[in-house]
Design a protein around this motif. Structure first.
Motif, PDB file in Angstrom:
ATOM      1  N   TYR A  73       0.810  -1.225   0.000  1.00  0.00           N
ATOM      2  CA  TYR A  73       0.000   0.000   0.000  1.00  0.00           C
ATOM      3  C   TYR A  73       0.843   1.275   0.000  1.00  0.00           C
ATOM      4  O   TYR A  73       0.307   2.362   0.153  1.00  0.00           O
ATOM      5  CB  TYR A  73      -0.989  -0.017   1.174  1.00  0.00           C
ATOM      6  N   PHE A  81     -14.346 -14.036   0.080  1.00  0.00           N
ATOM      7  CA  PHE A  81     -14.935 -13.082  -0.872  1.00  0.00           C
ATOM      8  C   PHE A  81     -13.875 -12.737  -1.919  1.00  0.00           C
ATOM      9  O   PHE A  81     -13.728 -13.421  -2.908  1.00  0.00           O
ATOM     10  CB  PHE A  81     -15.470 -11.850  -0.138  1.00  0.00           C
ATOM     11  N   LEU A 122     -19.895   7.963   1.903  1.00  0.00           N
ATOM     12  CA  LEU A 122     -20.094   6.770   2.740  1.00  0.00           C
ATOM     13  C   LEU A 122     -19.796   7.083   4.206  1.00  0.00           C
ATOM     14  O   LEU A 122     -19.390   6.204   4.964  1.00  0.00           O
ATOM     15  CB  LEU A 122     -19.216   5.631   2.212  1.00  0.00           C
ATOM     16  N   HIS A 125      -6.247  10.194  -7.589  1.00  0.00           N
ATOM     17  CA  HIS A 125      -6.923   9.170  -6.789  1.00  0.00           C
ATOM     18  C   HIS A 125      -7.489   9.759  -5.507  1.00  0.00           C
ATOM     19  O   HIS A 125      -8.658   9.559  -5.174  1.00  0.00           O
ATOM     20  CB  HIS A 125      -5.961   8.002  -6.481  1.00  0.00           C
ATOM     21  N   ASN A 183     -20.094   2.198  -9.030  1.00  0.00           N
ATOM     22  CA  ASN A 183     -19.139   1.812  -7.977  1.00  0.00           C
ATOM     23  C   ASN A 183     -19.755   1.941  -6.585  1.00  0.00           C
ATOM     24  O   ASN A 183     -19.169   1.487  -5.601  1.00  0.00           O
ATOM     25  CB  ASN A 183     -17.879   2.670  -8.060  1.00  0.00           C
ATOM     26  N   LEU A 184     -20.891   2.627  -6.490  1.00  0.00           N
ATOM     27  CA  LEU A 184     -21.627   2.676  -5.214  1.00  0.00           C
ATOM     28  C   LEU A 184     -22.733   1.625  -5.188  1.00  0.00           C
ATOM     29  O   LEU A 184     -22.928   0.933  -4.182  1.00  0.00           O
ATOM     30  CB  LEU A 184     -22.231   4.070  -4.999  1.00  0.00           C
ATOM     31  N   VAL A 204     -12.288   4.961 -10.001  1.00  0.00           N
ATOM     32  CA  VAL A 204     -11.301   5.298  -8.975  1.00  0.00           C
ATOM     33  C   VAL A 204     -10.250   4.190  -8.801  1.00  0.00           C
ATOM     34  O   VAL A 204      -9.108   4.460  -8.433  1.00  0.00           O
ATOM     35  CB  VAL A 204     -12.042   5.588  -7.635  1.00  0.00           C
ATOM     36  N   HIS A 254      -6.004   2.448  -1.650  1.00  0.00           N
ATOM     37  CA  HIS A 254      -7.163   1.934  -2.398  1.00  0.00           C
ATOM     38  C   HIS A 254      -8.058   1.066  -1.515  1.00  0.00           C
ATOM     39  O   HIS A 254      -8.919   0.364  -2.029  1.00  0.00           O
ATOM     40  CB  HIS A 254      -6.689   1.151  -3.624  1.00  0.00           C
ATOM     41  N   ARG A 255      -7.868   1.115  -0.213  1.00  0.00           N
ATOM     42  CA  ARG A 255      -8.750   0.370   0.678  1.00  0.00           C
ATOM     43  C   ARG A 255     -10.200   0.766   0.406  1.00  0.00           C
ATOM     44  O   ARG A 255     -10.495   1.932   0.097  1.00  0.00           O
ATOM     45  CB  ARG A 255      -8.391   0.687   2.128  1.00  0.00           C
ATOM     46  N   CYS A 256     -11.088  -0.203   0.561  1.00  0.00           N
ATOM     47  CA  CYS A 256     -12.519   0.007   0.293  1.00  0.00           C
ATOM     48  C   CYS A 256     -13.086   1.127   1.181  1.00  0.00           C
ATOM     49  O   CYS A 256     -12.926   1.098   2.392  1.00  0.00           O
ATOM     50  CB  CYS A 256     -13.240  -1.299   0.576  1.00  0.00           C
ATOM     51  N   ILE A 290     -22.907  -2.393  -2.960  1.00  0.00           N
ATOM     52  CA  ILE A 290     -23.951  -2.510  -1.926  1.00  0.00           C
ATOM     53  C   ILE A 290     -24.715  -3.814  -2.164  1.00  0.00           C
ATOM     54  O   ILE A 290     -24.995  -4.565  -1.223  1.00  0.00           O
ATOM     55  CB  ILE A 290     -24.887  -1.280  -1.928  1.00  0.00           C
ATOM     56  N   ARG A 348      -1.686   1.266  -9.374  1.00  0.00           N
ATOM     57  CA  ARG A 348      -2.852   0.462  -9.756  1.00  0.00           C
ATOM     58  C   ARG A 348      -3.144   0.549 -11.246  1.00  0.00           C
ATOM     59  O   ARG A 348      -4.025  -0.152 -11.740  1.00  0.00           O
ATOM     60  CB  ARG A 348      -4.077   0.931  -8.971  1.00  0.00           C
ATOM     61  N   GLY A 399     -16.192   1.433   1.581  1.00  0.00           N
ATOM     62  CA  GLY A 399     -17.523   0.961   1.964  1.00  0.00           C
ATOM     63  C   GLY A 399     -17.520  -0.011   3.128  1.00  0.00           C
ATOM     64  O   GLY A 399     -18.499  -0.735   3.337  1.00  0.00           O
ATOM     65  N   PRO A 458      -9.981  -7.785   4.734  1.00  0.00           N
ATOM     66  CA  PRO A 458     -10.942  -8.370   3.785  1.00  0.00           C
ATOM     67  C   PRO A 458     -11.342  -7.387   2.691  1.00  0.00           C
ATOM     68  O   PRO A 458     -11.753  -7.797   1.607  1.00  0.00           O
ATOM     69  CB  PRO A 458     -12.148  -8.724   4.666  1.00  0.00           C
ATOM     70  N   GLN A 459     -11.235  -6.091   2.967  1.00  0.00           N
ATOM     71  CA  GLN A 459     -11.612  -5.087   1.968  1.00  0.00           C
ATOM     72  C   GLN A 459     -10.431  -4.142   1.708  1.00  0.00           C
ATOM     73  O   GLN A 459     -10.609  -2.952   1.439  1.00  0.00           O
ATOM     74  CB  GLN A 459     -12.879  -4.352   2.417  1.00  0.00           C
TER      75      GLN A 459
HETATM   76  C1  HEM Z   1     -19.544  -6.392  -0.266  1.00  0.00           C
HETATM   77  C2  HEM Z   1     -18.546  -6.230   0.510  1.00  0.00           C
HETATM   78  C3  HEM Z   1     -17.320  -5.570  -0.017  1.00  0.00           C
HETATM   79  C4  HEM Z   1     -16.116  -6.147  -0.268  1.00  0.00           C
HETATM   80  C5  HEM Z   1     -15.731  -7.603  -0.023  1.00  0.00           C
HETATM   81  C6  HEM Z   1     -15.263  -5.122  -0.788  1.00  0.00           C
HETATM   82  C7  HEM Z   1     -13.936  -5.318  -1.107  1.00  0.00           C
HETATM   83  C8  HEM Z   1     -13.141  -4.353  -1.663  1.00  0.00           C
HETATM   84  C9  HEM Z   1     -11.761  -4.536  -2.003  1.00  0.00           C
HETATM   85  C10 HEM Z   1     -10.952  -5.816  -1.776  1.00  0.00           C
HETATM   86  C11 HEM Z   1     -11.321  -3.389  -2.556  1.00  0.00           C
HETATM   87  C12 HEM Z   1      -9.945  -3.131  -3.154  1.00  0.00           C
HETATM   88  C13 HEM Z   1      -8.899  -2.897  -2.127  1.00  0.00           C
HETATM   89  C14 HEM Z   1      -7.554  -2.744  -2.782  1.00  0.00           C
HETATM   90  O1  HEM Z   1      -7.381  -3.090  -3.942  1.00  0.00           O
HETATM   91  O2  HEM Z   1      -6.644  -2.267  -2.120  1.00  0.00           O
HETATM   92  C15 HEM Z   1     -12.432  -2.471  -2.595  1.00  0.00           C
HETATM   93  C16 HEM Z   1     -12.374  -1.217  -3.124  1.00  0.00           C
HETATM   94  C17 HEM Z   1     -13.482  -0.421  -3.298  1.00  0.00           C
HETATM   95  N1  HEM Z   1     -14.732  -0.627  -2.778  1.00  0.00           N
HETATM   96 FE1  HEM Z   1     -15.331  -2.203  -1.706  1.00  0.00          FE
HETATM   97  N2  HEM Z   1     -15.961  -3.949  -0.869  1.00  0.00           N
HETATM   98  C18 HEM Z   1     -17.224  -4.167  -0.406  1.00  0.00           C
HETATM   99  C19 HEM Z   1     -18.215  -3.231  -0.237  1.00  0.00           C
HETATM  100  C20 HEM Z   1     -18.188  -1.972  -0.754  1.00  0.00           C
HETATM  101  C21 HEM Z   1     -19.234  -0.995  -0.630  1.00  0.00           C
HETATM  102  C22 HEM Z   1     -20.512  -1.221   0.172  1.00  0.00           C
HETATM  103  C23 HEM Z   1     -18.860   0.078  -1.370  1.00  0.00           C
HETATM  104  C24 HEM Z   1     -19.585   1.370  -1.621  1.00  0.00           C
HETATM  105  C25 HEM Z   1     -20.880   1.522  -1.430  1.00  0.00           C
HETATM  106  C26 HEM Z   1     -17.563  -0.198  -1.932  1.00  0.00           C
HETATM  107  C27 HEM Z   1     -16.855   0.628  -2.777  1.00  0.00           C
HETATM  108  C28 HEM Z   1     -15.541   0.413  -3.145  1.00  0.00           C
HETATM  109  C29 HEM Z   1     -14.780   1.342  -3.981  1.00  0.00           C
HETATM  110  C30 HEM Z   1     -15.289   2.622  -4.618  1.00  0.00           C
HETATM  111  C31 HEM Z   1     -13.479   0.811  -4.062  1.00  0.00           C
HETATM  112  C32 HEM Z   1     -12.293   1.405  -4.811  1.00  0.00           C
HETATM  113  C33 HEM Z   1     -11.426   2.181  -3.832  1.00  0.00           C
HETATM  114  C34 HEM Z   1     -10.166   2.731  -4.448  1.00  0.00           C
HETATM  115  O3  HEM Z   1      -9.744   2.268  -5.502  1.00  0.00           O
HETATM  116  O4  HEM Z   1      -9.595   3.653  -3.842  1.00  0.00           O
HETATM  117  N3  HEM Z   1     -17.187  -1.451  -1.530  1.00  0.00           N
HETATM  118  N4  HEM Z   1     -13.520  -3.062  -2.022  1.00  0.00           N
END
Ligand code: HEM
Length: 471
Positions: free
Chosen positions: A116, A345, A160, A149, A296-297, A141, A417-419, A301, A123, A421, A407-408
């Protein structure tokens, strides 16, 4: 000292490996004093009176295994391959080829912290094109770096916020009674299908994306296809591409109408904020990129349905947790966190080496693909006590490592780039599991509950069927 590269084969003796390292303390937790800086990760001190970095310790001289092309192993064992290989060779990283190109696979909190560091890993071009076209779409993004970014990411973080997450859960709550009635009056309910539909409605309601009753099934299908079949092969993949194109066209239409003033939505709603978002140069996003970001939103969800099915699965496998999940708010959160830690996941995330650097004595070459094992890090025994056991109480301390529980994704979501959400995911999971244990009286009929570990995500074969009793 050059790193010794080892190519294991069935006949060759096991490579000679350094003894296992003591676990890295990781970044300081809230309330914890800062630990010893890691010379390979922490930037050099700017104050000249501070002594120079400690000499490289022997633990940093890894013998990195080099494997032949592992594409088939990744396809046949996407969740286990990196972790099993790292364990076998007692290493946090190894080199291999994926679809013929040299790649590095890594696992663990130290590796995550390095991954990170955006000065080292970019990316851009990290996700294979065919997956990207279905899962995120192009222009979102996920493929941005640096200032662009952070600017785009700030929009997601704001959309969020805890207040917005409350609004989202309230939208779920409004829709739930209709689904509860449907569950009670239907003999066999496929939980996954119902929850996907409910979340699609809630997401659109929250985001101010209009959705007519007769559109719900089709729009749900489009959003589900994007995350469920992005990594598929053959007809399923092409169907998912078609679903993505339909979804993009739908949301582009919404963006166009908002911008033209034909669709009036609240100015603080996600649909409006995304439609009016401007890049760092003050330019509106093009219609396509705005649609990608609004999706992406919406899409993720709906994807929370996967985690909700996993919570139902965990309740079924661990009935002893049921009472506490029903009656203890704190325990409910630990339960949800343990589900996020253990259930399959996203197996890994990927990046590309930005410029040559050395880490733990291994040379990361510019342009090389790097995979960080999310699933394996969440089960890494050097981070987690009794890592494979389902024990929600482990979260009682509340100090989750930003690089050990991923996990996210890892780090600070505003920067890496952590999630963004995660808060929404946790709150919706808590809301859903509370309804499962308190508001539905159901039994789990005989079915195939085995998780399909070659699929991404690894849902149970029958998508978790329940039979509700009327009381
Ligand atoms: C369902 C459960 C979810 C999982 C398992 C998940 C998992 C992930 C993972 C693994 C990443 C990438 C992390 C990385 O590459 O470093 C990510 C990025 C992202 N997630 Fe989630 N996510 C979830 C829910 C959500 C929700 C609810 C939202 C928005 C409503 C969301 C929006 C995003 C966005 C916009 C990114 C890109 C962030 C970036 O590139 O900076 N995710 N998510």
């Amino acid at each position: 000292m050059p790193v010794q590269l080892v190519t294991p084969s069935d006949n060759s003796p096991e490579p000679e490996i350094d003894p296992p390292r003591p676990p890295h303390p990781g970044p300081p937790q809230p309330g914890e004093p800062p630990g010893t800086p890691d010379p390979m990760i922490d930037p050099p001190p700017s104050n000249p009176v501070v002594p120079p970095p400690a000499p490289v310790e022997p633990r940093d001289q890894l013998k990195v295994p080099v494997l032949a092309d592992s594409s088939l192993s990744v396809i046949s064992n996407p969740y286990g391959f990196i972790g099993e290989t790292c364990r076998k060779h007692q290493t946090p990283l190894f080199e291999t080829r994926l679809l013929l190109s040299k790649s590095v696979c890594m696992l663990g909190a130290d590796a995550a912290q390095m991954f990170y560091d955006e000065t080292r890993i970019t990316r851009k071009g990290a996700t294979p094109g065919r997956v990207q076209k279905v899962l995120f779409g192009k222009g979102g993004v996920q493929g941005l770096d640096d200032a662009a970014h952070k600017h785009r990411k700030a929009m997601f973080v704001e959309l969020l916020s805890p207040t917005e997450v409350e609004r989202l859960v309230a939208a779920c709550e409004r829709i739930w009674p209709a689904y509860r009635e449907r569950c009670k009056t239907t003999e066999r309910v496929v939980l996954y299908d119902e929850v996907c539909e409910l979340l699609c409605q809630a997401a659109c309601d929250w985001a101010a994306v209009p959705l007519k009753a007769d559109e719900v099934q089709q729009r749900t299908r489009e959003l589900v296809a994007m995350f469920q079949f992005a990594g598929s092969m053959g007809p399923k993949y092409w169907w998912a591409r078609w679903m993505r194109n339909r979804g993009n066209a739908w949301i582009k239409g919404i963006i166009r109408q908002i911008r033209a003033g034909e669709l009036q939505v609240p100015h603080n709603s996600p649909a409006y904020v995304v439609a009016q978002h401007r890049d760092l140069n003050g330019k509106l996003l093009c219609e396509h990129d705005a649609a990608i970001e609004l999706i992406n939103l919406l899409r993720p969800i709906v994807a929370i349905a996967v985690f909700i099915v996993f919570t139902a699965h965990a309740l079924h496998e661990h009935p002893e947790c049921r009472d506490r999940v029903a009656n203890n708010d704190e325990y409910r959160e630990w339960f949800v966190q343990e589900v996020r830690r253990l259930y399959p996941f996203f197996p890994f995330t990927s990046g590309i080496v930005r410029k040559n650097f050395t880490w733990r004595g291994y040379e990361f070459k510019e342009g090389r693909r790097v995979l960080l094992d999310l699933y394996g890090t969440n089960r890494d025994p050097s981070i987690w006590d009794n890592a494979e056991a389902f024990r929600p109480e482990r979260f009682a301390s509340g100090d989750n490592s930003p690089f050990g529980f991923i996990p996210q994704g890892g780090g600070d979501a505003r920067v890496t780039h952590r999630c963004p959400g995660e808060g929404a995911t946790i709150e919706i999971m808590k809301w859903a599991v509370a309804n499962l244990v308190k508001d539905l009286n159901y039994r789990v009929p005989p079915q195939d509950l085995k998780l399909e570990m070659t699929k991404l995500p690894a849902l149970p074969q029958d998508r978790f069927v329940i039979e509700c009793r009327s009381s």
